[in-house]
Design a protein around this motif. Structure first.
Motif, PDB file in Angstrom:
ATOM      1  N   THR A   1       0.729  -1.190  -0.044  1.00  0.00           N
ATOM      2  CA  THR A   1      -0.151   0.088   0.028  1.00  0.00           C
ATOM      3  C   THR A   1       0.727   1.246  -0.045  1.00  0.00           C
ATOM      4  N   HIS A   2       0.215   2.387  -0.295  1.00  0.00           N
ATOM      5  CA  HIS A   2       1.010   3.690  -0.424  1.00  0.00           C
ATOM      6  C   HIS A   2       1.120   3.992   0.972  1.00  0.00           C
ATOM      7  N   PRO A   3       2.500   4.759   1.127  1.00  0.00           N
ATOM      8  CA  PRO A   3       2.941   5.452   2.402  1.00  0.00           C
ATOM      9  C   PRO A   3       1.803   6.665   2.786  1.00  0.00           C
ATOM     10  N   ASP A   4       1.881   6.962   4.052  1.00  0.00           N
ATOM     11  CA  ASP A   4       1.102   8.038   4.467  1.00  0.00           C
ATOM     12  C   ASP A   4       1.699   9.210   3.556  1.00  0.00           C
ATOM     13  N   GLU A   5       0.818  10.282   3.160  1.00  0.00           N
ATOM     14  CA  GLU A   5       1.256  11.422   2.225  1.00  0.00           C
ATOM     15  C   GLU A   5       1.843  12.261   3.182  1.00  0.00           C
ATOM     16  N   SER A   6       2.024  12.241   4.533  1.00  0.00           N
ATOM     17  CA  SER A   6       2.606  13.366   5.573  1.00  0.00           C
ATOM     18  C   SER A   6       3.770  12.858   5.569  1.00  0.00           C
ATOM     19  N   ARG A   7       4.451  11.758   5.192  1.00  0.00           N
ATOM     20  CA  ARG A   7       5.676  10.960   5.372  1.00  0.00           C
ATOM     21  C   ARG A   7       6.887  12.014   4.592  1.00  0.00           C
ATOM     22  N   PRO A   8       7.834  12.548   5.323  1.00  0.00           N
ATOM     23  CA  PRO A   8       8.682  13.572   4.950  1.00  0.00           C
ATOM     24  C   PRO A   8       9.636  12.975   4.010  1.00  0.00           C
ATOM     25  N   ASP A   9       9.855  13.773   2.842  1.00  0.00           N
ATOM     26  CA  ASP A   9      10.966  13.036   1.916  1.00  0.00           C
ATOM     27  C   ASP A   9      12.308  13.100   2.290  1.00  0.00           C
ATOM     28  N   PRO A  10      13.075  12.217   2.055  1.00  0.00           N
ATOM     29  CA  PRO A  10      14.543  12.151   2.487  1.00  0.00           C
ATOM     30  C   PRO A  10      15.001  13.495   2.036  1.00  0.00           C
ATOM     31  N   SER A  11      16.017  14.046   2.885  1.00  0.00           N
ATOM     32  CA  SER A  11      16.649  15.200   2.484  1.00  0.00           C
ATOM     33  C   SER A  11      17.547  15.422   1.424  1.00  0.00           C
ATOM     34  N   THR A  12      17.485  16.610   1.066  1.00  0.00           N
ATOM     35  CA  THR A  12      18.365  16.900  -0.204  1.00  0.00           C
ATOM     36  C   THR A  12      19.656  16.463  -0.182  1.00  0.00           C
ATOM     37  N   GLU A  13      20.238  16.584   1.135  1.00  0.00           N
ATOM     38  CA  GLU A  13      21.508  16.119   1.272  1.00  0.00           C
ATOM     39  C   GLU A  13      21.798  14.657   1.213  1.00  0.00           C
ATOM     40  N   SER A  14      20.882  13.899   1.421  1.00  0.00           N
ATOM     41  CA  SER A  14      21.194  12.513   1.242  1.00  0.00           C
ATOM     42  C   SER A  14      21.119  12.118  -0.095  1.00  0.00           C
ATOM     43  N   ALA A  15      20.509  12.751  -1.032  1.00  0.00           N
ATOM     44  CA  ALA A  15      20.295  12.450  -2.579  1.00  0.00           C
ATOM     45  C   ALA A  15      21.293  13.254  -3.140  1.00  0.00           C
ATOM     46  N   ALA A  16      22.092  13.955  -2.452  1.00  0.00           N
ATOM     47  CA  ALA A  16      23.189  14.898  -3.283  1.00  0.00           C
ATOM     48  C   ALA A  16      24.207  14.057  -4.205  1.00  0.00           C
ATOM     49  N   ASP A  17      24.491  12.930  -3.879  1.00  0.00           N
ATOM     50  CA  ASP A  17      25.618  12.164  -4.751  1.00  0.00           C
ATOM     51  C   ASP A  17      24.760  11.730  -5.796  1.00  0.00           C
ATOM     52  N   VAL A  18      23.624  11.047  -5.729  1.00  0.00           N
ATOM     53  CA  VAL A  18      22.896  10.455  -7.010  1.00  0.00           C
ATOM     54  C   VAL A  18      22.357  11.572  -7.791  1.00  0.00           C
ATOM     55  N   LEU A  19      22.153  12.824  -7.434  1.00  0.00           N
ATOM     56  CA  LEU A  19      21.671  13.753  -8.311  1.00  0.00           C
ATOM     57  C   LEU A  19      22.887  14.455  -8.791  1.00  0.00           C
ATOM     58  N   ARG A  20      24.049  14.675  -8.231  1.00  0.00           N
ATOM     59  CA  ARG A  20      25.409  14.889  -8.958  1.00  0.00           C
ATOM     60  C   ARG A  20      25.513  14.125 -10.227  1.00  0.00           C
ATOM     61  N   PHE A  21      25.451  12.380 -10.105  1.00  0.00           N
ATOM     62  CA  PHE A  21      25.509  11.828 -11.111  1.00  0.00           C
ATOM     63  C   PHE A  21      24.604  11.853 -12.031  1.00  0.00           C
ATOM     64  N   ALA A  22      23.327  12.218 -11.668  1.00  0.00           N
ATOM     65  CA  ALA A  22      22.220  12.332 -12.703  1.00  0.00           C
ATOM     66  C   ALA A  22      22.594  13.476 -13.689  1.00  0.00           C
ATOM     67  N   ARG A  23      22.883  14.591 -13.023  1.00  0.00           N
ATOM     68  CA  ARG A  23      23.203  15.795 -13.474  1.00  0.00           C
ATOM     69  C   ARG A  23      24.233  15.668 -14.545  1.00  0.00           C
ATOM     70  N   ALA A  24      25.183  14.931 -14.500  1.00  0.00           N
ATOM     71  CA  ALA A  24      26.364  14.769 -15.306  1.00  0.00           C
ATOM     72  C   ALA A  24      26.023  13.455 -16.268  1.00  0.00           C
ATOM     73  N   CYS A  25      25.097  13.006 -16.192  1.00  0.00           N
ATOM     74  CA  CYS A  25      24.552  11.981 -17.110  1.00  0.00           C
ATOM     75  C   CYS A  25      23.843  12.314 -18.482  1.00  0.00           C
ATOM     76  N   ARG A  26      24.275  12.517 -19.570  1.00  0.00           N
ATOM     77  CA  ARG A  26      23.471  13.095 -20.688  1.00  0.00           C
ATOM     78  C   ARG A  26      23.161  12.095 -21.776  1.00  0.00           C
ATOM     79  N   ALA A  27      22.185  12.064 -22.393  1.00  0.00           N
ATOM     80  CA  ALA A  27      21.916  11.241 -23.368  1.00  0.00           C
ATOM     81  C   ALA A  27      22.803  11.721 -24.741  1.00  0.00           C
ATOM     82  N   HIS A  28      23.285  10.969 -25.602  1.00  0.00           N
ATOM     83  CA  HIS A  28      23.969  11.418 -26.750  1.00  0.00           C
ATOM     84  C   HIS A  28      23.148  12.557 -27.564  1.00  0.00           C
TER      85      HIS A  28
END
Length: 881
Positions: free
Chosen positions: A9-36
């Motif tokens: 089942t879906h989580p409670d809508e009030s559940r907080p998202d992970p902090s921006t800091e915890s996703a910093a590494d993967v977002l950095r990789f994502a920004r560097a990943c570009r299609a040809h």
């Protein structure tokens, strides 16, 4: 296990998202990943034009923000866990479909392909429309053929296609629906729109693999899976099963089977997986027969009616009477049973012509004629060179197009792998143009479109020497549609599976193919509404049907289970014998001639050494090296490695009956024996100590395998045959070993006495009862007469007699005719067995008993084959109609 896919089942809508800091590494990789350049970027939802300010789409940002563990190390752990799960679950894809070829593990990327709700709604509507169109084409082509008369469909693409089956002309399929399962390969172009590249209607693969993909990937990212409102899969499979049963002649209580080409097929894992998940009987063509225009399954208890087949065999192989006469995969008379309306086959044979890429170019006009609609999901522009105008338009632009065979995989038309024009030299293009002019009908030209690219995680542990990070790879989406009964207007309806199978290109940016080194990815189709939490629960079955289904063991599965039991015991025996031989050849008793003669004879009887090898008495070291060299040698010796491989091959044919742990242990045991023996051979090292370590580990694996067979398999007739196979093998091996020890006199030596106890796995028991005694009578009592010793001949014979009687369904406390062929331990007497008449051999009565036990093992094995496998004995009767 798979209920997880549909009950979360879906989580409670009030559940907080992970902090921006915890996703910093993967977002950095994502920004560097570009299609040809010139490829659509799935991460950013736009074509890569070289700009650097494009942002990630909202759904991908939400995915990364809800990812558990987003550092580089955490992502490496995720992919290691993913690969371990695939390996532990035994998910394989045999590229070469060769019994000796490598069964490579299924390749699955860490990140899913995410399709947002608006895009998915467009795909779903377009696929449903195309299913409606293809069903109408099938009905017309095998009916009035107005499309051919009106010139909307060239006759050469129908009548000239080997997939058009003339025996099915004017045949109305059971339930009135031709197509129950179809797949569409889609690609997103630089414009962001989805285009149809091809369609599969015969026996599309992927429905099982995508389930495993969903289970594996959703476990890695459970929070993101819930937060994104990913639509579940089970309702589609439920709709398919309900539709097949309701459309079949027997209705909701129909017996549906999945027809597979067998374990050598490249996607056999999927066949076994789907059969288990959907609750279907997994059958091969040899399991079925047609009698009085009805289809039956051959089982140990007779013939059981089959009302529907979900086939994974190509049409041309289905019936050797009317189609390919050399086919061993089909069922003689199956087409007649279909024509008589007595069996539903999904899909109806004859749909292969729909897979021709040339057909795509004619479908827009056909849609206008049959549906009065434009196709909302377009196909890539396609030119069939059998039309002169189309050929003339395509030839000047071959360098910018994709060239495909009109009749792919045909045995009567030239076929070839699809070619990308821009990868060919001008000389090759000129030769190709000449071939197209000469064989115009055989070639179809399709517009080339750069595939969209999705992020994949590059793991440095894969051995390619690359650093960790995200990399954009080209992707193609396979979407499935299944029959879902009829709509409110009484017309056939189809349900599109929310998701699908994504195929990700390997090193090439243009070809997304598993056969060319690509991989797969899970597909998350998002919804704006409520997530469907339907489960795939079994429909209600009557007591009579339940009682019948519990007895369904096909004759083929029964034979393979029987040989699984025999090879399991044979592998265990040869491992035990090889260990014993190596230990005593290098031990204190190495000069005992009777012991060496006994070991030599047993090694020769069980082919642990090749013919012509000097005996251990003549050349002890040569004999020892021969045993080690033959452990996993393919050159004639049927020793440990041979029996381990035979065990695995027998298990592969009944994989749907084995737990994942059981199968994984079998595979690991066989692989380790061959790999470690190959290392010894490569090093030229025949040291007994290393060989003994290999045999010790193999013995440990065999203990786990036999434990799984004893305690983790349902004790039905199939299990009884497995157990009978083990006891037949054990009876013959132990009786032969004891007889040879008496003949050579090894039992009268200290070393031979202990070696015999070790071979019977009774050393601890004997010394606990008799301490250091060397009394042969005590030995005979334990190894022959003791009913509490599972390795004694009396216990084996008694158990075998009981299993045979149970298999024959004899009344309680009564034995079957086959059981009586095994000598009864009740008549054995220690004093009599130990008699040594002055004019006869030592312990003559015992040796006569041992020979009769060996003969009984042979006779029982032959009778089992005749009675239960080949059915050449007493005629079996049908158990139902």
């Amino acid at each position: 296990m798979l209920a997880y896919l549909v009950t979360v089942t879906h989580p409670d809508e009030s559940r907080p998202d992970p902090s921006t800091e915890s996703a910093a590494d993967v977002l950095r990789f994502a920004r560097a990943c570009r299609a040809h350049e010139s490829h659509f970027d799935e991460l950013r939802g736009a074509i890569n034009s070289g700009a650097t300010d494009a942002h990630l789409t909202s759904v991908w940002r939400q995915f990364f923000n809800n990812m558990e563990g987003s550092s580089e190390a955490a992502l490496d752990q995720h992919i290691a866990s993913l690969q371990r799960q695939i390996r532990d679950n035994g998910v394989t894809y045999n590229v070469y479909a060769d019994a000796e070829g490598p069964q490579r593990p299924w390749s699955l990327d860490l990140f899913p392909l995410i399709v947002d709700a608006p895009d998915w709604a467009h795909i779903e509507a377009g696929v449903q429309q195309r299913m409606q169109l293809l069903e109408a084409v099938m009905a017309d082509v095998y009916g009035p053929q107005q499309l051919l008369q009106q010139g909307l469909l060239p006759p050469a693409l129908v009548h000239g296609h080997p997939g058009y089956l003339r025996p099915m002309a004017d045949v109305q399929p059971v339930g009135g629906v031709h197509l129950h399962v179809a797949a569409f390969d889609l690609a997103r172009g630089p414009d962001g729109n989805w285009w149809v590249v091809s369609q599969r209607c015969q026996a599309p693969s992927g429905l099982g693999y995508l389930l495993e993909n969903r289970l594996a990937v959703s476990r890695q990212f459970p929070q993101a899976f819930q937060a994104l409102k990913v639509q579940r899969l089970a309702s589609t499979y439920r709709a398919l099963m309900d539709s097949l049963k309701n459309a079949s002649p027997a209705g909701a209580q129909a017996h549906i089977a999945l027809l597979t080409p067998g374990p050598y097929n490249e996607t056999y894992f999927e066949h076994a997986y789907l059969a288990r998940y959907l609750g279907l009987s997994l059958v091969e063509g040899s399991d079925l027969l047609v009698r009085d225009e009805r289809l039956y399954l051959k089982t140990l208890r007779g013939l059981v009616p089959v009302h529907g087949l979900l086939k994974r065999v190509d049409d041309q192989y289905l019936d050797p009477l009317e189609l390919r006469p050399d086919s061993t995969l089909g069922v003689p008379g199956l087409l007649q049973a279909i024509r008589a309306g007595n069996v539903l086959v999904a899909n109806t044979p004859g749909s292969a012509f729909l897979e021709s890429p040339a057909l795509l170019g004619f479908l827009p006009a056909i849609a206008q004629a049959l549906l009065g609609e434009r196709l909302s999901l377009p196909a890539l522009p396609t030119w069939w060179c059998g039309e002169r105008s189309a050929m003339e338009a395509a030839l000047p632009l071959l360098g910018e197009r994709t060239i495909k065979p009109t009749y792919p995989g045909s045995s009567i038309h030239p076929s070839f792998d699809a070619m990308l024009g821009h990868t060919l030299q001008q000389s090759a293009l000129d030769r190709l143009a000449g071939r197209i002019v000469r064989q115009s009908e055989e070639h179809t030209v399709q517009a080339y479109m750069p595939l969209s690219q999705m992020p994949t995680w590059r793991n440095p542990a894969d051995g390619k020497g690359e650093s960790a990070g995200m990399e954009a790879r080209s992707v193609m989406l396979r979407v499935f549609a299944v029959s879902a009964g009829r709509n409110a207007q009484g017309q056939p309806a189809w349900q599109v599976l929310p998701g699908g199978l994504a195929r990700v290109a390997g090193t090439s940016t243009d070809i997304a193919s598993m056969q060319r080194g690509g991989s797969s990815a899970d597909v998350w189709a998002l919804t704006r509404g409520e997530v469907d939490t339907t489960t795939l629960l079994p429909t209600t079955l009557t007591p009579a049907v339940l009682a019948q289904r519990k007895r369904l063991v096909t004759s083929r599965a029964a034979e393979n289970l029987y040989w699984l039991g025999r090879y399991t015991e044979r592998a265990d025996n040869t491992i035990r014998l090889a260990r014993l031989a190596l230990e005593y050849l290098g031990g204190e008793e190495q000069s005992s001639t009777p012991l060496l003669q006994w070991l030599t004879q047993l090694a020769q009887i069980n082919t642990l050494v090749l013919p012509g090898v000097p005996s251990a008495v003549q050349a002890r070291r040569v004999f020892e090296r021969s045993i080690i060299a033959s452990l996993a040698s393919p050159d004639g010796a049927t020793g440990v490695g041979y029996n381990m491989r035979a065990l695995k091959m027998a298990a592969a044919t009944v994989r749907e009956r084995l737990s994942q742990e059981h199968w994984a242990t079998i595979v690991r045991a066989e692989e380790e024996v061959f790999q470690r023996c190959a290392q010894l051979a490569a090093q030229g090292d025949y040291a007994p100590n290393q060989a003994l370590r290999i045999l010790k580990d193999a013995s440990d694996h065999l203990a786990a395998i036999t434990g799984a067979q004893t305690d983790r398999m349902t004790r039905d007739d199939g299990w009884r045959l497995l157990s009978i196979g083990r006891h037949v093998e054990r009876l013959n091996f132990l009786a032969t070993a004891l007889d040879q020890s008496l003949e050579t006199g090894a039992v009268d030596t200290d070393g031979g006495f202990e070696a015999l106890l070790g071979l019977f796995d009774s050393t601890i028991t004997f010394h606990a009862q008799y301490q250091q005694s060397r009394d042969v009578a005590a030995l005979i009592d334990l190894l022959v007469l003791d009913r509490d010793n599972p390795r004694s001949l009396a216990w084996v014979a008694h158990t075998l007699r009981g299993r045979l009687a149970k298999l024959a369904q004899s009344p309680a406390h009564e034995l079957s005719e086959m059981s009586l062929q095994v000598p009864s331990p009740d008549r054995w007497d220690l004093a009599t067995l130990c008699e040594s008449p002055a004019d006869g051999p030592v312990m003559g009565p015992l040796r006569e008993l041992l020979k009769s036990l060996c003969q009984a093992a042979y006779t029982v094995s032959e009778d089992i084959s005749i009675t239960y496998f080949t059915h050449s004995g007493e005629t079996k009767q049908s158990v139902g109609t």
